[in-house]
Motif scaffolding. Structure first.
Motif, PDB file in Angstrom:
ATOM      1  N   GLY C 100     -37.438 -15.837  -9.912  1.00 28.79           N
ATOM      2  CA  GLY C 100     -36.596 -14.082  -9.949  1.00 28.79           C
ATOM      3  C   GLY C 100     -35.444 -14.990 -10.698  1.00 28.79           C
TER       4      GLY C 100
ATOM      5  N   ILE D  73     -35.458 -11.599  -5.777  1.00 32.91           N
ATOM      6  CA  ILE D  73     -35.712 -10.322  -5.386  1.00 32.91           C
ATOM      7  C   ILE D  73     -36.839 -10.082  -5.094  1.00 32.91           C
ATOM      8  CG2 ILE D  73     -36.505 -10.451  -7.998  1.00 32.91           C
ATOM      9  CD1 ILE D  73     -33.493  -8.327  -6.619  1.00 32.91           C
ATOM     10  N   THR D 119     -36.069  -1.587  -8.177  1.00 36.09           N
ATOM     11  CA  THR D 119     -35.451  -3.392  -7.741  1.00 36.09           C
ATOM     12  C   THR D 119     -35.482  -4.700  -8.542  1.00 36.09           C
ATOM     13  OG1 THR D 119     -35.479  -2.764  -5.373  1.00 36.09           O
ATOM     14  CG2 THR D 119     -35.541  -4.731  -5.721  1.00 36.09           C
ATOM     15  N   TYR D 120     -36.567  -4.458  -9.067  1.00 35.20           N
ATOM     16  CA  TYR D 120     -37.341  -5.525 -10.101  1.00 35.20           C
ATOM     17  C   TYR D 120     -36.398  -5.634 -11.474  1.00 35.20           C
ATOM     18  CZ  TYR D 120     -39.255  -9.050 -12.586  1.00 35.20           C
ATOM     19  OH  TYR D 120     -39.215 -10.709 -13.168  1.00 35.20           O
ATOM     20  N   SER D 123     -32.531  -6.409 -10.677  1.00 36.36           N
ATOM     21  CA  SER D 123     -32.003  -7.642 -10.833  1.00 36.36           C
ATOM     22  C   SER D 123     -31.991  -7.890 -12.290  1.00 36.36           C
ATOM     23  CB  SER D 123     -33.083  -8.123 -10.699  1.00 36.36           C
ATOM     24  OG  SER D 123     -34.221  -8.401 -10.467  1.00 36.36           O
ATOM     25  N   ALA D 151     -31.115  -5.013  -1.250  1.00 35.74           N
ATOM     26  CA  ALA D 151     -31.647  -6.059  -2.534  1.00 35.74           C
ATOM     27  C   ALA D 151     -30.387  -6.285  -3.556  1.00 35.74           C
ATOM     28  CB  ALA D 151     -32.745  -5.613  -3.415  1.00 35.74           C
ATOM     29  N   MET D 153     -28.777  -3.949  -5.141  1.00 33.07           N
ATOM     30  CA  MET D 153     -28.737  -3.701  -6.845  1.00 33.07           C
ATOM     31  C   MET D 153     -28.178  -2.019  -6.971  1.00 33.07           C
ATOM     32  SD  MET D 153     -30.291  -6.239  -8.354  1.00 33.07           S
ATOM     33  CE  MET D 153     -30.388  -7.173  -7.839  1.00 33.07           C
TER      34      MET D 153
END
Lengths: 270, 270, 270, 270
Positions: C100, D73, D119-120, D123, D151, D153
């Motif tokens: 991450g 994450i 989400t990824y 981040s 999360a 985000m």
């Protein structure tokens, strides 16, 4: 030309694969007095099968189609009772291809396990060759015997309880030495003696450590050393939606193999 | 037991694999009047080989050791002249294992190519079985004939120039139908007729499109349809430094296979 | 919304990927006085590029189209000079995803090598974070410095010649410890001290022996130990002819990773 | 240097991964009034956690050790509620590495699904960039919103119900267009407009048919087209018994990607 060929009709005593779909297949033997076989898709009336041919279909009581397939040696192996990790078709197929094993040849095996490899090799060397196989554990020995019997390979197999290491072995006699034990390197010397010149030794190695050890131990006494892994992936081939299957066996074993050199290379280098 | 077994000594006329190391091997035939074989590691005096045994070693003029290996059917195939993409051992090994092909059986093949599969199957069905194979291209036909001849498999092979589609084929006679053409689905009907009930058809499919097409075309007339890919990775097993090889063949082909159902399932469902 | 966004026009001093086709791409810097770039497909007049936008095309003197691509951090890495085995995108992508890693974080690395991982991590932690990296070999140290410079990552990198083992390291400061040496287990203790609680250590292991050693050494002081291998296969997607590529990299490395436990589990179990 | 760095102590409101072993981990949020968390290994007293640091351990009522890990994450994504096939870390790691996505950049996505990719990417582009994402299905839209919220985000995400095709999109604004729908080729025109010159489009393709279609549709308007598959295999690294895991995910998806060419090559070829 086909008329002097025996009809493929099924008789009492024969074994048949009942095929409903790719996940639901059963290997049964047609026996006097055994009439019905129960499945979730209904009951199969086994008495109706004799006289039909392989490739024909019958209906269950629930009107599901069952196709009658001739059992191959793989059907016997994959349907056999197993208490050991079985070697997969991808692996023993490769062993037979690389070694060129064929009818009339001789195999020495240590680690009969559930008899999967034994059965396969016996089917290839039959009728004039044989597989001599050693198994130290009582329970495996018994199960392997039954599995080999069911596959019809007993005549081409010589089973012995115990370890290859302590046995009296024909020298320069075998075409293939198959080592499927946890420590195959301890058996290389014996395998070397048993093999004909240029004959193959194959070792089943689940771990990289075994692979490393046995490959090192082969050096000098064997040539053409090969260490490999075979991966097998199913594909779902559907119109407009073709893709590899989601689930896959990630690993069965590595295979180490080599061919016997009559005298160690090191001594030859004088 | 070993004394009533023929000695493994090498004679004039025999073929031998000269093995220097895993990358430098040569397949030669010992012939009257052919005395020397030149390599980068020195000259091999072939006249010294007759009388030696497979597994023995000789020295080149540069004092390099050459091990004399008995050629397997794979040695013949991998050393043969190829003008087509060859199918790899991992693939044809699996075909023979799944189909359970053995001595005495019959194979029909379309797409002889360089004869690799033909040679391998012929070696398995010999001496009483045979492979009947079709090749439309003149150049492949000629090369395949030579390759099959070198491997000693001519007696177990019936080569025909042309396409399986237009040929008169024995019905319900073959145990395995091997389709290695760009459009195997066009041949399924013919293969179906040629096969015994429950017999196997196998198709070599380099692309996913071929796999999809042929798997769809199999439905109804064949059962136990299986689409797979086999990957093969070499391992470098060295003490303290074991690892997969850096280079790998990423793809040769997908394999589609199935077993003949005597009448199409659709009609049976009435 | 797009009008308050800077135009993507290319200026003198910028770097550009000249893209002819997937196998022929060049990473060039536009410099005062450097006018032409020679390729087999003709000469590219670099003076015409300033003022164009990324994504535009120009023609060579042989009228071949060259597309102007904005260099990504991967372009810099894959086009950099390498004297060490480079870690592949599949691998360092996974390292950043699992850890991450993000802007503002800190990385400690041992084994700068050609600076590939350093460059990639620096691009992720910029502008407020940094990568502190150690390299013992003079030649690697120099090349890495140049590669990191070309990629514009010097400001986010602290290079040191020598071994992490002998250095004074900030304690409980780093988010990721990256070990890319032959014996990463010797550095685990130092990495553990340098990491924040729950921070990640990652080890590049070309061999199974390294993987085994380092995974064992992680036990107790690290949790969530994960050992993996990532394989990457190109597909040739063409209408009616889609298939995996024939050639493939078989292996780059295994990855071992884990998260720091503040005190060894063993002592906690009292 | 470490003393001016904030302590990694855990506070009320924080989320924590409770790690028992690799198969038993739980992602929890510490809330006022929520005192205990039940597991098969005993009860965890959550009230004891605030004040501890990530990397510390606590005991369950059954005296099992639980390690407190800082959620990455990926932890959020892998622990999120999913109703769609999730894309795996191996895949979205590669997407971010190849596109070089970083803080401040903009992503346009069609097919939010469960919000994993959203989400990824959020981040990575946080805090100054954002992901604008479209989802047509009500149920996915709702779940994705919750997952993205958990999360943390939400601030970097702009969710819209509907299809990208019908939306008004900023032109030449995005760095990455992420297409995760069944028919990504229908969205290429819109993605092309939305992307900056040389920006990346990525398509998730579970099937070879999708891969083939979208790669063909990319031609001309995009360059550097790449079609790949990433395979991920776990290793069991144990002293003297190292081997790949038996179970493996055989396939998640293929990835097709390319970079925007400002005007189609075909028109440029005039």
């Amino acid at each position: 030309m086909s008329d002097n060929h025996p009809p493929d009709s099924i008789s009492l005593g024969d074994r048949v694969v009942l095929y409903l779909d790719s996940r639901r297949t059963w290997l049964v033997q047609l026996k006097e007095g055994v009439g019905s076989f129960h499945t979730h898709a209904g009951i199969v009336d086994l008495k109706k099968i004799p006289g039909l041919k392989y490739g024909d279909s019958i209906e269950t009581t629930l009107r599901e189609k069952i196709i009658l397939l001739r059992p191959t040696i793989l059907d016997f192996i994959m349907k056999s009772e197993r208490r050991t990790q079985i070697v997969y078709p991808k692996d023993f197929a490769y062993i037979s291809a690389r070694s060129g094993l064929r009818s009339g040849e001789h195999v020495i095996e240590c680690g009969t396990g559930s008899g999967a490899l034994t059965t396969y090799f016996a089917s290839l060397v039959a009728p004039s060759g044989f597989v001599r196989t050693f198994e130290a554990r009582d329970d495996f020995f018994e199960i392997a015997g039954e599995n080999i019997e069911k596959a019809g390979m007993t005549s081409y197999t010589r089973m012995e309880k115990g370890n290859l290491l302590n046995a009296t072995i024909e020298e320069e006699f075998y075409d293939l030495a198959m080592l499927d034990t946890g420590d195959p390197w301890t058996l290389l010397e014996t395998a070397h003696k048993a093999l004909k010149g240029s004959g193959f030794v194959f070792c089943i190695c689940p771990t990289t450590n075994q692979l490393e050890n046995v490959a090192f131990a082969m050096e000098g006494k064997f040539a053409d050393i090969e260490c490999i892994e075979i991966m097998f992936r199913r594909m779902e081939a559907r119109v407009g939606k073709t893709r590899p299957s989601t689930r896959m066996i990630g690993h069965t074993c590595y295979l180490a193999s080599a061919r016997k050199v009559n005298s160690g290379l090191k001594t030859l280098n004088q």
